[in-house]
Design a protein around this motif. Structure first.
Motif, PDB file in Angstrom:
ATOM      1  N   ALA A  57     102.768  16.925 -27.143  1.00 21.91           N
ATOM      2  CA  ALA A  57     103.859  16.274 -27.630  1.00 21.91           C
ATOM      3  C   ALA A  57     105.006  16.137 -26.654  1.00 21.91           C
ATOM      4  N   PRO A  58     105.557  15.070 -26.267  1.00 19.35           N
ATOM      5  CA  PRO A  58     106.639  14.961 -25.393  1.00 19.35           C
ATOM      6  C   PRO A  58     107.783  15.113 -26.069  1.00 19.35           C
ATOM      7  N   HIS A  59     108.676  15.785 -25.245  1.00 23.01           N
ATOM      8  CA  HIS A  59     110.065  16.219 -25.643  1.00 23.01           C
ATOM      9  C   HIS A  59     111.006  15.217 -25.559  1.00 23.01           C
ATOM     10  N   ILE A  60     111.761  14.771 -26.355  1.00 22.43           N
ATOM     11  CA  ILE A  60     112.793  13.893 -26.226  1.00 22.43           C
ATOM     12  C   ILE A  60     114.473  14.472 -26.515  1.00 22.43           C
ATOM     13  N   SER A  61     115.224  14.487 -25.333  1.00 23.70           N
ATOM     14  CA  SER A  61     116.148  15.188 -25.518  1.00 23.70           C
ATOM     15  C   SER A  61     117.547  14.274 -26.041  1.00 23.70           C
ATOM     16  N   ALA A  62     117.335  12.957 -25.770  1.00 21.34           N
ATOM     17  CA  ALA A  62     118.378  12.050 -26.242  1.00 21.34           C
ATOM     18  C   ALA A  62     118.146  10.697 -26.314  1.00 21.34           C
ATOM     19  N   GLN A  63     118.550   9.852 -27.224  1.00 25.43           N
ATOM     20  CA  GLN A  63     118.079   8.411 -27.165  1.00 25.43           C
ATOM     21  C   GLN A  63     119.552   7.716 -27.591  1.00 25.43           C
ATOM     22  N   TYR A  64     119.494   6.692 -26.649  1.00 25.37           N
ATOM     23  CA  TYR A  64     120.795   5.812 -26.722  1.00 25.37           C
ATOM     24  C   TYR A  64     120.366   4.427 -27.020  1.00 25.37           C
ATOM     25  N   PRO A  65     121.291   3.696 -27.914  1.00 24.79           N
ATOM     26  CA  PRO A  65     121.211   2.347 -27.896  1.00 24.79           C
ATOM     27  C   PRO A  65     121.480   1.578 -26.464  1.00 24.79           C
ATOM     28  N   LEU A  66     120.971   0.286 -26.499  1.00 26.38           N
ATOM     29  CA  LEU A  66     120.996  -0.539 -25.232  1.00 26.38           C
ATOM     30  C   LEU A  66     122.293  -0.550 -24.527  1.00 26.38           C
ATOM     31  N   GLU A  67     123.414  -0.797 -25.634  1.00 20.28           N
ATOM     32  CA  GLU A  67     124.575  -1.020 -25.286  1.00 20.28           C
ATOM     33  C   GLU A  67     125.418   0.418 -24.465  1.00 20.28           C
ATOM     34  N   GLN A  68     124.863   1.584 -24.694  1.00 21.99           N
ATOM     35  CA  GLN A  68     125.067   2.933 -24.013  1.00 21.99           C
ATOM     36  C   GLN A  68     124.105   3.240 -22.887  1.00 21.99           C
ATOM     37  N   VAL A  69     123.709   2.214 -22.176  1.00 23.34           N
ATOM     38  CA  VAL A  69     122.659   2.450 -21.194  1.00 23.34           C
ATOM     39  C   VAL A  69     123.332   3.212 -20.007  1.00 23.34           C
ATOM     40  N   ASN A  70     124.729   3.042 -19.943  1.00 23.44           N
ATOM     41  CA  ASN A  70     125.304   3.690 -18.672  1.00 23.44           C
ATOM     42  C   ASN A  70     125.446   5.268 -19.133  1.00 23.44           C
ATOM     43  N   GLU A  71     125.766   5.663 -20.315  1.00 17.13           N
ATOM     44  CA  GLU A  71     125.963   6.941 -20.573  1.00 17.13           C
ATOM     45  C   GLU A  71     124.542   7.437 -20.856  1.00 17.13           C
ATOM     46  N   ALA A  72     123.328   6.672 -20.898  1.00 18.19           N
ATOM     47  CA  ALA A  72     122.071   7.395 -20.628  1.00 18.19           C
ATOM     48  C   ALA A  72     121.775   7.776 -19.118  1.00 18.19           C
ATOM     49  N   LEU A  73     122.361   6.934 -18.343  1.00 24.04           N
ATOM     50  CA  LEU A  73     122.043   7.314 -16.958  1.00 24.04           C
ATOM     51  C   LEU A  73     122.841   8.466 -16.538  1.00 24.04           C
ATOM     52  N   SER A  74     124.124   8.638 -16.975  1.00 24.51           N
ATOM     53  CA  SER A  74     124.749   9.737 -16.865  1.00 24.51           C
ATOM     54  C   SER A  74     124.585  11.074 -17.269  1.00 24.51           C
ATOM     55  N   PHE A  75     123.769  10.906 -18.643  1.00 25.36           N
ATOM     56  CA  PHE A  75     123.398  12.052 -18.953  1.00 25.36           C
ATOM     57  C   PHE A  75     122.504  12.920 -18.307  1.00 25.36           C
ATOM     58  N   ILE A  76     121.489  11.838 -17.567  1.00 26.19           N
ATOM     59  CA  ILE A  76     120.510  12.611 -16.934  1.00 26.19           C
ATOM     60  C   ILE A  76     121.118  12.991 -15.402  1.00 26.19           C
ATOM     61  N   SER A  77     121.768  12.013 -14.802  1.00 23.44           N
ATOM     62  CA  SER A  77     122.405  12.266 -13.404  1.00 23.44           C
ATOM     63  C   SER A  77     123.227  13.692 -13.661  1.00 23.44           C
ATOM     64  N   GLU A  78     124.020  14.024 -14.572  1.00 24.17           N
ATOM     65  CA  GLU A  78     124.807  15.344 -14.859  1.00 24.17           C
ATOM     66  C   GLU A  78     123.854  16.379 -15.182  1.00 24.17           C
ATOM     67  N   ARG A  79     122.520  16.284 -15.308  1.00 28.32           N
ATOM     68  CA  ARG A  79     121.661  17.196 -15.419  1.00 28.32           C
ATOM     69  C   ARG A  79     121.603  17.968 -16.790  1.00 28.32           C
ATOM     70  N   LYS A  80     121.999  17.256 -17.807  1.00 29.46           N
ATOM     71  CA  LYS A  80     122.232  17.415 -19.247  1.00 29.46           C
ATOM     72  C   LYS A  80     120.928  17.329 -19.987  1.00 29.46           C
ATOM     73  N   SER A  81     119.846  16.509 -19.439  1.00 29.32           N
ATOM     74  CA  SER A  81     118.879  16.218 -20.228  1.00 29.32           C
ATOM     75  C   SER A  81     117.605  17.344 -19.984  1.00 29.32           C
ATOM     76  N   THR A  82     116.801  17.443 -21.070  1.00 32.58           N
ATOM     77  CA  THR A  82     115.736  18.161 -21.017  1.00 32.58           C
ATOM     78  C   THR A  82     114.474  17.131 -21.483  1.00 32.58           C
ATOM     79  N   GLY A  83     113.422  17.469 -20.890  1.00 33.88           N
ATOM     80  CA  GLY A  83     112.222  16.382 -21.153  1.00 33.88           C
ATOM     81  C   GLY A  83     112.620  14.998 -20.947  1.00 33.88           C
TER      82      GLY A  83
END
Length: 350
Positions: A317-343
């Motif tokens: 089962a893949p683990h999904i730590s966060a989901q963002y709408p298309l309008e928040q794509v830059n927030e999604a990129l930052s979330f990973i870049s700042e090492r806040k994400s898992t899975g």
């Protein structure tokens, strides 16, 4: 989110297909390397005979997307550019020569060009698509294929993993690392030592099935390996970090063990002296899903199909730590870049 998606589905159900195809669609567009993506309206392109138009529901946000947007990835694209290569959706239209997928069918896609997924629709070839049952959730579809197929090729085909083997996974809470932990612990029934950054991430990998999870520290790593294996060492090391973590991890490999080099999350590529391979007789193995796609496409596709089957069987089962709408794509990129994400991190597009 569920209400918005339901409303969108109801509108799509009554809108004629020709109107769905003719209207402009939204996409996150990179216009300058190192700058934020911009959500723009784009005009749909006409299909070639071998192409397929897919309505994108979810798209995975991956490290290669971030590096491309930053302008530091290999083989940078021409601009403007729409990132995103791992997606799930529904077929809107097929070219005249396409028989492998049908209009209205649900699909998982791994776009060979590495682009186009951060959008409401994508044009691709049937060779980049994997038909799935309508019961497979779009979210899981966009979080499954890339990491699990890579980890499966590494553990099963390249390392010939066996039940009861000891496995060390570095970057264990990341998308690829967590997939490797999931497969090694729950499919191959191995004893997994997971190396990750923080205690909350350690808790996650334990929940995924790791026998032991710890933050990286040279002495802690050596002690844990001794506690688990005695003097035998680790049979298979799955490394997705590189740098200092890799250099310390290979000191723990068993006689005739195998080290899978699957990524460099640390952005530091280790330099391995060939003399280090001789005293202990172990194998150093490179792993690239993209290379398998090009060099042995049948093996590549089977790895993706096997990953889908394992998910449908309830074994992974893949683990999904966060989901963002298309309008928040830059927030999604930052979330990973700042090492806040898992899975995995996903864009919710429809």
């Amino acid at each position: 989110m569920a209400l918005r998606r339901l409303a969108g589905n109801l509108v799509s159900a009554v809108r004629p297909l020709s109107l769905q195809l003719a209207r402009n669609y939204r996409a996150a567009v990179l216009t300058e390397f190192g700058r934020p993506l911009q959500v723009q309206d784009l005009e749909p392109k006409a299909l070639a005979p071998d192409e397929v138009r897919v309505a994108v529901y979810n798209c995975g946000v991956n490290a290669s997307d971030i590096l491309t947007c930053q302008g530091v990835y290999e083989n940078l694209p021409n601009l403007p550019f729409v990132p995103g290569f791992e997606f799930s959706g529904e077929v809107l239209e097929v070219g005249s020569e396409v028989t492998a997928v049908q209009k209205g069918g649900r699909v998982i896609g791994l776009q060979s060009s590495g682009s186009g997924g951060f959008a409401e629709q994508i044009v691709t070839t049937a060779a980049d698509l994997f038909p799935v049952d309508n019961s497979l959730e779009f979210e899981a579809g966009a979080a499954l294929a890339d990491t699990y197929a890579t980890a499966l090729l590494g553990l099963q085909r390249r390392a010939a993993l066996q039940k009861g083997d000891t496995v060390m996974v570095t970057a264990a809470a990341g998308g690829l690392g967590l997939a490797a932990v999931d497969l090694a612990a729950n499919v191959f029934k191995c004893q997994v030592i997971a190396v990750c950054g923080t205690e909350d991430k350690a808790s996650l990998v334990r929940e995924k099935g790791a026998f032991a999870a710890l933050g990286f520290h040279r002495e802690h790593l050596k002690k844990k390996v001794r506690d688990v294996t005695g003097l035998k060492g680790i049979k298979v090391i799955f490394d997705a970090v590189g740098g200092e973590v890799f250099e310390e991890a290979i000191k723990c490999v068993a006689h005739e063990g195998k080290v899978i080099v699957a990524g460099f999350a640390s952005r530091t590529v280790p330099h391995v002296a060939t003399s280090s391979l001789l005293p202990r007789s172990f194998s150093l193995i490179g792993l690239s899903l993209r290379h398998y796609r090009e060099a042995d496409n049948a093996v590549f596709r089977q790895a993706v199909l096997d990953s889908i089957e394992l998910y449908e069987s309830g074994l992974i089962a893949p683990h999904i730590s966060a989901q963002y709408p298309l309008e928040q794509v830059n927030e999604a990129l930052s979330f990973i870049s700042e090492r806040k994400s898992t899975g995995k991190v996903l864009l919710d597009i429809r």
